[in-house]
Design a protein around this motif. Structure first.
Motif, PDB file in Angstrom:
ATOM      1  N   GLN A 161       0.853  -1.185   0.000  1.00  0.00           N
ATOM      2  CA  GLN A 161       0.000   0.000   0.000  1.00  0.00           C
ATOM      3  C   GLN A 161       0.891   1.237   0.000  1.00  0.00           C
ATOM      4  O   GLN A 161       1.906   1.273   0.706  1.00  0.00           O
ATOM      5  CB  GLN A 161      -0.919   0.042   1.221  1.00  0.00           C
ATOM      6  CG  GLN A 161      -1.995  -1.032   1.221  1.00  0.00           C
ATOM      7  CD  GLN A 161      -2.980  -0.862   2.364  1.00  0.00           C
ATOM      8  OE1 GLN A 161      -2.994   0.159   3.047  1.00  0.00           O
ATOM      9  NE2 GLN A 161      -3.816  -1.861   2.571  1.00  0.00           N
ATOM     10  N   LYS A 175      -3.223  -0.195  -3.473  1.00  0.00           N
ATOM     11  CA  LYS A 175      -4.106  -0.796  -2.480  1.00  0.00           C
ATOM     12  C   LYS A 175      -3.887  -2.303  -2.373  1.00  0.00           C
ATOM     13  O   LYS A 175      -4.557  -3.088  -3.031  1.00  0.00           O
ATOM     14  CB  LYS A 175      -5.566  -0.504  -2.844  1.00  0.00           C
ATOM     15  CG  LYS A 175      -5.849   0.974  -3.084  1.00  0.00           C
ATOM     16  CD  LYS A 175      -7.215   1.207  -3.702  1.00  0.00           C
ATOM     17  CE  LYS A 175      -7.440   2.666  -4.049  1.00  0.00           C
ATOM     18  NZ  LYS A 175      -8.734   2.899  -4.735  1.00  0.00           N
ATOM     19  N   VAL A 198      -1.358  -4.504  -3.233  1.00  0.00           N
ATOM     20  CA  VAL A 198      -0.912  -5.215  -4.431  1.00  0.00           C
ATOM     21  C   VAL A 198       0.159  -6.250  -4.075  1.00  0.00           C
ATOM     22  O   VAL A 198       1.076  -5.971  -3.303  1.00  0.00           O
ATOM     23  CB  VAL A 198      -0.357  -4.223  -5.473  1.00  0.00           C
ATOM     24  CG1 VAL A 198       0.357  -4.946  -6.608  1.00  0.00           C
ATOM     25  CG2 VAL A 198      -1.492  -3.366  -6.016  1.00  0.00           C
ATOM     26  N   GLU A 207      -5.482  -1.129  -7.621  1.00  0.00           N
ATOM     27  CA  GLU A 207      -5.733  -2.509  -7.225  1.00  0.00           C
ATOM     28  C   GLU A 207      -5.318  -3.466  -8.327  1.00  0.00           C
ATOM     29  O   GLU A 207      -5.461  -3.174  -9.519  1.00  0.00           O
ATOM     30  CB  GLU A 207      -7.214  -2.717  -6.902  1.00  0.00           C
ATOM     31  CG  GLU A 207      -7.713  -1.895  -5.724  1.00  0.00           C
ATOM     32  CD  GLU A 207      -9.158  -2.220  -5.389  1.00  0.00           C
ATOM     33  OE1 GLU A 207      -9.466  -3.423  -5.183  1.00  0.00           O
ATOM     34  OE2 GLU A 207      -9.974  -1.299  -5.338  1.00  0.00           O
TER      35      GLU A 207
END
Length: 286
Positions: free
Chosen positions: A12, A29, A31, A228
């Protein structure tokens, strides 16, 4: 399975919000992906998807608010300035703009030798390495005595690739390295990247908005949408038979030479975009 060279786990990245009491902006976010030695992982998404931010986080240039980045078994999520400088021996980067990535006041030879001289490499050894690098990227030996302004965009990007190779890295982050070049030059530079990988065994994180370029380069592909990870897997599968609707739209956005087929792709892409917009609206209403 070969051990991973780089592992990104639950990454993040947050930036402070603008204005009083503004909420932080989360650019990436949670990953997760990995890169194996000698492998190319493509990171694809439209502008604002967070792909460049991930590259910067790996380089220690973007704030990691959660998750980890592990390189050769070492957590490098929050490196000190000294450790970040040390990591440049193993992790290098090639940027999008070949015009701004080189010092206009230095000759090509001086630009290529600079990272070696900083690490106390003897001058004669550095000069020999410069000649090797120029040969590796298919530039003449006399290029070392010339200035960046004397070269075309494609030639400057070759110099930037040579500079990234100067310290024999094991990973190169390629951030849109061909998007500023014309199509014929793009093809030659991509071919050069592949030849260098075969010759040296270097791994690439290849960041691009162009699914066709990523398909040409990548063993595995990660697709980003609004920070994302929405699809991750084998490069051929993700770029030819994607499962996620967003990846399907990226595939349809890639141009084809047949005008009739291109018109059909455009219509399919618009239809798919409208369908997903309607689904999102219904989900929001629910």
């Amino acid at each position: 399975m070969t051990d991973s060279l780089l592992t990104v786990d639950g990454l993040q990245v947050e930036y402070p919000g603008r204005g009083f009491r503004a909420q932080p902006f989360r650019a990436v976010k949670g990953v997760s992906f990995d890169i194996r030695p000698g492998e190319t992982v493509g990171l694809v998404g439209e502008s604002g998807s967070g792909k460049t931010t991930i590259g910067r986080a790996i380089l220690g240039l973007a704030p990691v608010s959660a998750g980890t980045v592990t390189f050769k078994g070492e957590d490098i999520s929050h490196p000190t300035k000294q450790r970040r400088r040390e990591l440049t021996r193993d992790i290098q980067v090639v940027y999008q703009d070949p015009y701004s990535s080189l010092n206009p006041s230095l000759t090509i030879g001086d630009s290529l030798a600079e990272p070696m001289i900083v690490r106390k490499t003897p001058k004669r050894e550095a000069q020999e390495r410069v000649r090797e690098l120029l040969d590796m990227v298919r530039l003449p030996a006399d290029a070392a005595d010339r200035m960046p302004r004397e070269f075309s965009g494609g030639q400057r990007q070759r110099v930037a690739i040579a500079r990234a190779l100067a310290l024999d890295p094991t990973l190169i982050i390629c951030d849109e390295p061909v998007s500023a070049l014309d199509l014929s030059t793009q093809a030659r530079v991509l071919e050069l990247f592949l030849e260098i990988q075969e010759r040296t065994g270097v791994a690439y994180l290849f960041i691009s908005h162009d699914l066709a370029v990523v398909r040409e380069m990548s063993h595995r592909v990660a697709v980003l949408l609004h920070g994302e990870l929405v699809e991750w897997g084998d490069g051929d599968t993700v770029t030819s038979q994607p499962e996620h609707p967003y990846t399907q739209r990226l595939l349809l956005a890639s141009p084809v030479p047949d005008p009739v087929a291109q018109e059909q792709r455009r219509a399919d892409r618009l239809r798919l975009k409208q369908l997903h917009a309607d689904q999102d609206l219904q989900a929001g209403a629910a």
